[in-house]
Design an enzyme around this catalytic site. Structure first.
Site, short mmCIF file in Angstrom:
data_model
loop_
_atom_site.label_atom_id
_atom_site.label_comp_id
_atom_site.label_asym_id
_atom_site.label_seq_id
_atom_site.Cartn_x
_atom_site.Cartn_y
_atom_site.Cartn_z
N ASP A 193 0.81 -1.21 0.00
CA ASP A 193 0.00 0.00 0.00
C ASP A 193 0.85 1.27 0.00
OD1 ASP A 193 -2.56 1.39 0.23
OD2 ASP A 193 -1.91 1.89 2.26
N MET A 274 -7.53 5.83 3.13
CA MET A 274 -7.72 6.94 2.19
C MET A 274 -6.51 7.15 1.29
SD MET A 274 -10.76 8.04 2.66
CE MET A 274 -10.63 9.51 1.66
N ARG A 275 -5.44 6.37 1.48
CA ARG A 275 -4.25 6.60 0.66
C ARG A 275 -4.55 6.39 -0.81
NH1 ARG A 275 -0.62 3.80 3.36
NH2 ARG A 275 0.35 5.58 4.39
N ALA A 276 -5.39 5.42 -1.14
CA ALA A 276 -5.70 5.14 -2.54
C ALA A 276 -6.37 6.35 -3.19
CB ALA A 276 -6.61 3.92 -2.65
N VAL A 279 -3.64 9.02 -3.76
CA VAL A 279 -2.72 8.65 -4.85
C VAL A 279 -3.42 8.76 -6.19
CG1 VAL A 279 -1.41 6.74 -5.85
CG2 VAL A 279 -1.27 7.18 -3.40
#
Length: 672
Positions: A193, A274-276, A279
């Protein structure tokens, strides 16, 4: 210095080239993880990218590549006065698989820090890579704690070195690129991730494209400088396009419609956190800048999803990565807004050259395979008709039952193998259990032990001030205990007796469960099967648990039970692996009902083979697959010969009420 292969001369691999270029335009995207088989230009493309990056201005004499326009106020070489600056090419720094923690983050001179109070710091690879590229080949083989360190630095843009109250911080902003061959093992999901984008690469099956690959490679090998000169114009054009996209990037508008599509896509594929979303937003913005636009469109969001989500969607360890593109298109269409309009196609294509026409769409792996449950993607297999008695002919492979969480099986004692999560071991990280004199370079200092060693000699050394007089012989290194990964060698009975009463599905489910446990505990695994008249190594020891699961699923059954042959083959596998990796301890897992048929004195021969493992102290467990109202207890006797323990399929479950000793003790035996 060897002339690198030109980036624009790489044939095909559009997704790989695009992902690298997007990170060159916007390093905030977070790097690239390149997954693929060997010989697919992964390393070639990464090394070629460095030549395309614009030069960087650095403070003259600064070992940490500070920007003269905005020097790092915490730079260990600072503070920097306004003055001379120099321009140099962006660096590409390679992190070897066997690198130490000190080589990665840098090292403090502990002896000088204690005796003189001086922060003498030798920069590591993270400092060298600042404002350039950090390339990690075979990142899946890197020790977990090193991966944690470099990913933390990539996320924070800084590296911290803390040793016994002495700390150093320096900037470390770089484009992180990792390559890996999935056949050699996977990265943990939480580490996957942390990479912004991922691409799957494979060799083309198109003869014409393969011919062009060979032609260009041979031309480069014959005359690297001349070959690079022929591609200089294309290289210059891509370099200029990167600079232009960087300048345009701050002016790109990410509208509410694109944001809704990003949020809806991440929700539809059930990605965690929420990283997706972040990104994807950064990637879509970089795509628009790369195309020379100031608005993010639906096609940018779609491409961003194909690069940013495959490694983040919820999947089981044995499922292949990838996205269902039909589902993606439906989500984008449902949440599309009036802002989304079809732009004029970019005539240059996303790859910026390479002599290949732009693809109609990114190929980011096959669509997600449908199937039930949480195990590996399984091929359809027939049941092979009704169960046949022992000695019958071969039956078709049966599907494994659903996997379950297993009890912890570990090797007794304390080892010194590769870091993992199974058995006790002396490791670089863990709880401190003692101290010793360092062998070679000092690792983790044991401060109290060092002070105790130096204290009796202070008068003889003429100590006059408040500080201790420390010498090399006083230094003590902390001895730490953590967990190691083991070699788990499965020896699976695939004879006709195992196929009776349709037990093989349950047996495969149990082995699949143990494979899942091995994946989570960072073990190597191997698979030996026996049936008919012989045994075979279905999978040599490997870090790829996926491969073992695939071989297990395709395993047919039938024939007699050459138990001795299976044990002898396993003994040979362990002997060879011990020569290759002496520090890695083995755990033998024999999955059988204990029957031995075929050949003269099969039971006695199996007993003699089992006693070889007991004599060498190999930790072992027998998974007893016997069922029915009448039990012969043969698996328990086999466990006794091995010097290990026997457990039933029910006892293997973590939620079973039956007791199971966690450590596979050599003296622990289960009587028949």
């Amino acid at each position: 210095m060897t002339t690198p292969f030109p980036f624009t001369a790489v044939v095909g691999q559009d997704d790989l080239r695009l992902a690298l270029l997007l990170n060159a335009v916007s390093p905030a995207v977070g790097g690239v993880l390149v997954r693929g088989e060997k010989g697919t230009a992964k390393s070639t493309a990464v090394r070629a990218l460095a030549a395309l990056l614009p030069s960087v201005d650095v403070v003259a004499g600064c070992r940490f590549s500070c920007d003269p326009a905005a020097p790092d106020p915490d730079c260990p070489d600072g503070p920097h006065e306004p003055g001379a600056s120099v321009s140099r090419p962006a660096r590409m720094v390679e992190l070897p698989v066997g690198a130490s923690e000190d080589r990665l983050v840098g090292a403090l001179d502990i002896e000088r820090a204690l005796s003189e109070g001086v922060k003498a710091f030798e920069p590591g690879l993270l400092a060298d890579a600042h404002r350039g590229i950090l390339y990690v080949d075979e990142v899946n083989l890197l020790h977990d704690h090193l991966v944690d360190l470099l990913l933390d630095a990539a996320a924070m843009g800084a590296s911290y070195v803390e040793r016994e109250g002495v700390s150093v911080r320096h900037a470390a902003r770089f484009l992180l690129v990792g390559t890996m061959n999935p056949e050699e093992g996977e990265l943990r999901p939480q580490l996957l991730d942390r990479f912004g984008l991922t691409v799957e690469v494979a060799a083309s099956r198109e003869p014409g494209q393969r011919v062009e690959v060979v032609r260009r490679r041979l031309a480069y090998d014959d005359d690297p400088a001349g070959f690079a000169a022929r591609w200089a114009e294309e290289e210059a054009a891509v370099r200029a396009r990167i600079v232009a996209a960087r300048e345009l990037l701050p002016h790109v508008r990410l509208g509410d419609g694109a944001l809704r599509q990003i949020a809806a896509t991440c929700a539809a594929f059930e990605v965690d956190g929420m990283r997706a979303d972040i990104v994807m937003a950064r990637t879509a913005t970089a795509l628009a800048a790369w195309a020379g636009r100031t608005d993010v469109l639906a096609e940018d969001v779609r491409q961003a999803a194909l690069l940013a989500l495959p490694h983040r969607r919820r999947r089981n360890p044995f499922d292949a990565p990838g996205l269902d593109e039909d589902k993606l298109d439906e989500t984008l269409e449902e949440f599309g807004g009036p802002e989304d309009e079809d732009p004029d196609p970019d005539p240059d294509g996303p790859g910026g050259g390479g002599g290949q026409p732009p693809s109609d769409g990114p190929a980011d792996g096959p669509p997600e395979e449908s199937g039930s449950g949480g195990g590996a993607a399984r091929p359809e297999a027939g049941q092979g008709g009704e169960p046949q008695p022992s000695g019958a002919g071969e039956q078709s492979a049966v599907r494994a039952a659903e996997p379950f969480r297993t009890k912890v099986l570990s090797v007794p004692g304390v080892g010194e193998g590769a870091a993992g999560r199974r058995s006790r071991a002396r490791t670089e990280r863990g709880r401190t259990t003692g101290a010793r004199r360092p062998k070679g370079a000092l690792g983790k200092l044991h401060l109290a032990a060092t002070v105790r060693a130096a204290a009796p000699h202070q008068r003889a050394r003429g100590r006059s001030g408040p500080g201790l007089v420390i010498r090399r012989d006083d230094l003590r290194q902390a001895v730490k205990e953590g967990r190691e990964g083991n070699l788990v060698l499965f020896v699976v009975d695939a004879s006709g007796s195992m196929a009776a009463r349709q037990r093989m599905s349950a047996v495969k489910g149990a082995v699949l469960s143990l494979l899942l446990d091995a994946y989570q505990r960072r073990d190597k695994v191997g698979l030996v099967t026996f049936r008919g008249t012989a045994a075979e190594v279905a999978l040599p020891p490997t870090s790829s648990v996926d491969a073992a699961a695939g071989r297990l699923e395709a395993l047919p059954t039938g024939g007699r039970t050459p138990l001795a042959a299976g044990l002898l083959r396993a003994h040979e596998v362990l002997r060879v692996e011990k020569l290759r990796d002496p520090a890695r301890r083995a755990l033998l897992v024999v999955v059988t009902d204990g029957r031995a048929t075929g050949g003269p004195e099969p039971v006695a021969l199996a007993g003699r083979a089992a006693r070889l493992f007991a004599a060498e102290g190999v930790a072992s467990v027998v998974v007893d697959c016997e069922s029915g109202p009448v039990r012969l207890g043969l698996a328990g006797r086999l466990a006794g010969e091995l010097g290990g323990t026997a457990v039933t399929l029910d006892e293997l479950r973590a939620d079973s009420l039956a007791g199971l000793v966690k450590d596979v003790q050599g003296t622990s035996r289960r009587a028949a």
